[in-house]
Design a protein around this motif. Sequence first.
Motif, PDB file in Angstrom:
ATOM      1  N   ILE A  97      -5.568  -7.803  -5.938  1.00  0.00           N
ATOM      2  CA  ILE A  97      -5.308  -6.367  -5.886  1.00  0.00           C
ATOM      3  C   ILE A  97      -5.063  -5.883  -7.304  1.00  0.00           C
ATOM      4  CG2 ILE A  97      -3.658  -4.605  -5.110  1.00  0.00           C
ATOM      5  CD1 ILE A  97      -3.137  -6.331  -2.653  1.00  0.00           C
ATOM      6  N   THR A 120      -5.320  -0.786  -5.375  1.00  0.00           N
ATOM      7  CA  THR A 120      -6.604  -0.886  -4.690  1.00  0.00           C
ATOM      8  C   THR A 120      -6.417  -1.656  -3.389  1.00  0.00           C
ATOM      9  OG1 THR A 120      -7.198  -2.995  -5.724  1.00  0.00           O
ATOM     10  CG2 THR A 120      -7.790  -0.966  -6.909  1.00  0.00           C
ATOM     11  N   GLU A 121      -7.450  -1.615  -2.581  1.00  0.00           N
ATOM     12  CA  GLU A 121      -7.508  -2.527  -1.442  1.00  0.00           C
ATOM     13  C   GLU A 121      -7.833  -3.933  -1.977  1.00  0.00           C
ATOM     14  OE1 GLU A 121      -6.895  -2.020   1.770  1.00  0.00           O
ATOM     15  OE2 GLU A 121      -6.295   0.045   1.334  1.00  0.00           O
ATOM     16  N   PRO A 122      -7.531  -4.976  -1.216  1.00  0.00           N
ATOM     17  CA  PRO A 122      -7.872  -6.338  -1.690  1.00  0.00           C
ATOM     18  C   PRO A 122      -9.373  -6.489  -1.913  1.00  0.00           C
ATOM     19  CG  PRO A 122      -6.321  -6.443   0.143  1.00  0.00           C
ATOM     20  CD  PRO A 122      -6.756  -5.003   0.041  1.00  0.00           C
ATOM     21  N   TYR A 179       0.814  -1.218   0.000  1.00  0.00           N
ATOM     22  CA  TYR A 179       0.000   0.000   0.000  1.00  0.00           C
ATOM     23  C   TYR A 179       0.849   1.270   0.000  1.00  0.00           C
ATOM     24  CZ  TYR A 179       0.682  -1.289   4.936  1.00  0.00           C
ATOM     25  OH  TYR A 179       1.208  -1.710   6.132  1.00  0.00           O
ATOM     26  N   VAL A 192      -3.136 -11.494  -3.817  1.00  0.00           N
ATOM     27  CA  VAL A 192      -2.625 -10.984  -2.547  1.00  0.00           C
ATOM     28  C   VAL A 192      -1.422 -11.821  -2.119  1.00  0.00           C
ATOM     29  CG1 VAL A 192      -3.136 -10.718  -0.094  1.00  0.00           C
ATOM     30  CG2 VAL A 192      -4.806 -10.005  -1.802  1.00  0.00           C
TER      31      VAL A 192
END
Length: 614
Positions: A401, A416-418, A91, A355
């Motif tokens: 992701i 992005t977030e997962p 992130y 991920v």
Amino acid sequence: ITVVTWNVGTAMPPNDVTSLLHLNTGETNDVDMIAIGLQEVNSKINKRLKDALFTDQWSELFMDVLSPFHFILVSTVRMQGVILLVFAKYYHLPFLQDIQTDCTRTGLGGYWGNKGGVSVRLSIFGHMVCFLNCHLPAHLEKAEQRKEDFATILHMQQFEGPVANGILDHDLVFWFGDLNFRIESLDICFVKYAIDSNVLSQLWEKDQLNIAKSTWPVLRGFQEGPLNFPPTFKFDVGTNKYDSSAKKRKPAWTDRILWKIKPPSKGLGTGGHRPSQGVLSVSQLCYCSHMEYTVSDHKPVAAIFAVQFASKVDKPLVEIYVADEWSRPEQAVVRYKMAVGFHRSSWDWIGLYRVGFRHPKDYVSYVWARSDDGERCLEKQLCAQVMFSEEALPKGNGEYILGYYSNTSSSIAGVTEPFQISLPRSEEGSSSTDSSGSSSEEDDSTLVLLAPKSRSPSPGKMKRHRSRSPSLAKFQGLILRPSSRDRGTSRSPSPQSRCSLPRNIPTIHLPHEELGHQEVKSKELGQAAESPDSSSFYQTVQEQSGLRRVSADSSLTRADPRNLGLLPALRLEMIDQALGRRQESADQSYYPCRRMSATSPPGCGPSPKEGHSP
């Protein structure tokens, strides 16, 4: 930020490095970046050739260990045996920009890279940070040479861009490596006594680097934590005992980690910038050696730093919007918005990552970030949109992701977030996966062997092998089928389209009259296939009407390229002395004959002057 330095002495990687990276403690949750500097990685010619084709084993090891903790390889640079790897939590990737690398040779007057320095510089939330890994000249009497080499490295390494062109121009510099500074004046008996008695402070004032920090102008401003760990050189390999050889080298703190903060400006500069005082501060939380690693004559050293600064960047260059779950192919729509001033390229792409991915090119699939109104979207701050095709999507359930890869900066500009992908597996994909499940290890080895050369680290599926690929001869007759998630996908951002293999590849046949001859030769063929030099195993087989099929157990049938899944459509032809018998009885006008090798039957075809080599 965790910094590690280790002279590995050409050794193979150990099985576990979790304690070295402090992954078995609660500190891991707070660590944002990890820089690893290695020296004396095996760089013999055969090892360098293998590492040129595949990722070196040390880099593979660290990626394997760190990826489950969501650390991604940001950048790496190698100069012979000197390697630098920089990792960061996924992130943080959009806020790590302007990534550049450089290297400087100082061995043999600057012509050899066994000594010198490699660096990775980057902007971290708007602050310029440089990691410098050095291997300086050895021996007690070479202190002045070490000083000159370090000054050369600082002078030679220059970076592009409007700010921080030199190493010392960065807001923060981490300098580490096998710096090879020794302990002066004291004899080996007193040094060992001080170590055994745990009175290390009596050795500090005779340490060459401690002396140099107060006398060398080039080291002005560099800081180091207290040396509260025993000297890290030189040990008998495989033990924790200091050198017991005839040379009996004196223990020394050769492996060090230092840092330097750029001094504050004296008032406003020419550009009207405010003083940098108070903007950035560094405190060292840990500085220790790791005696548990015995593969080298050096012990690794690790340091953990808390770096505090005011963030200059609060938004990524590209913001990506995606649904919380993709349960149908039509939901695989990606919308993204580019910040003002972002330098987009038609070669930018959006990768779909599982991920726990290891580096920016370790994606499952990708789509080009090309939009007909891309420039208009950038100018008017509108959202552009792309869509993944159904065949590019992974089947089954899993967390993924999305990342926007900028070709201009060679880095990820937005993530992005997962999110979840839940797509049903096809019957064909399931059966293929089941049938090849028992030989998954062999499949991966062959993928390593046959993978095209890439500038990026190896794909994640290669991680268990670390370039220990067996020879081609051992794969004779191995049947490979791509798994469902690999079928129809590409592993690198190539503009070439993905083409499926044709299914009408002709079967290899043998003529009637040679079938008996081939049965006599079958044992010889099997032995030849297993021999190191398997060139004699291959024979030419002519294809015409009225020929009989080779049995299913034949080596020829098992070598069908359709089973490899990675090769283009082709027909394997085998060369043997049987060709000579075939050609002697064949129509010379229909089957022109040439001498194929020194083992071909004499008197067949034109002489070398008349014919052409095959």
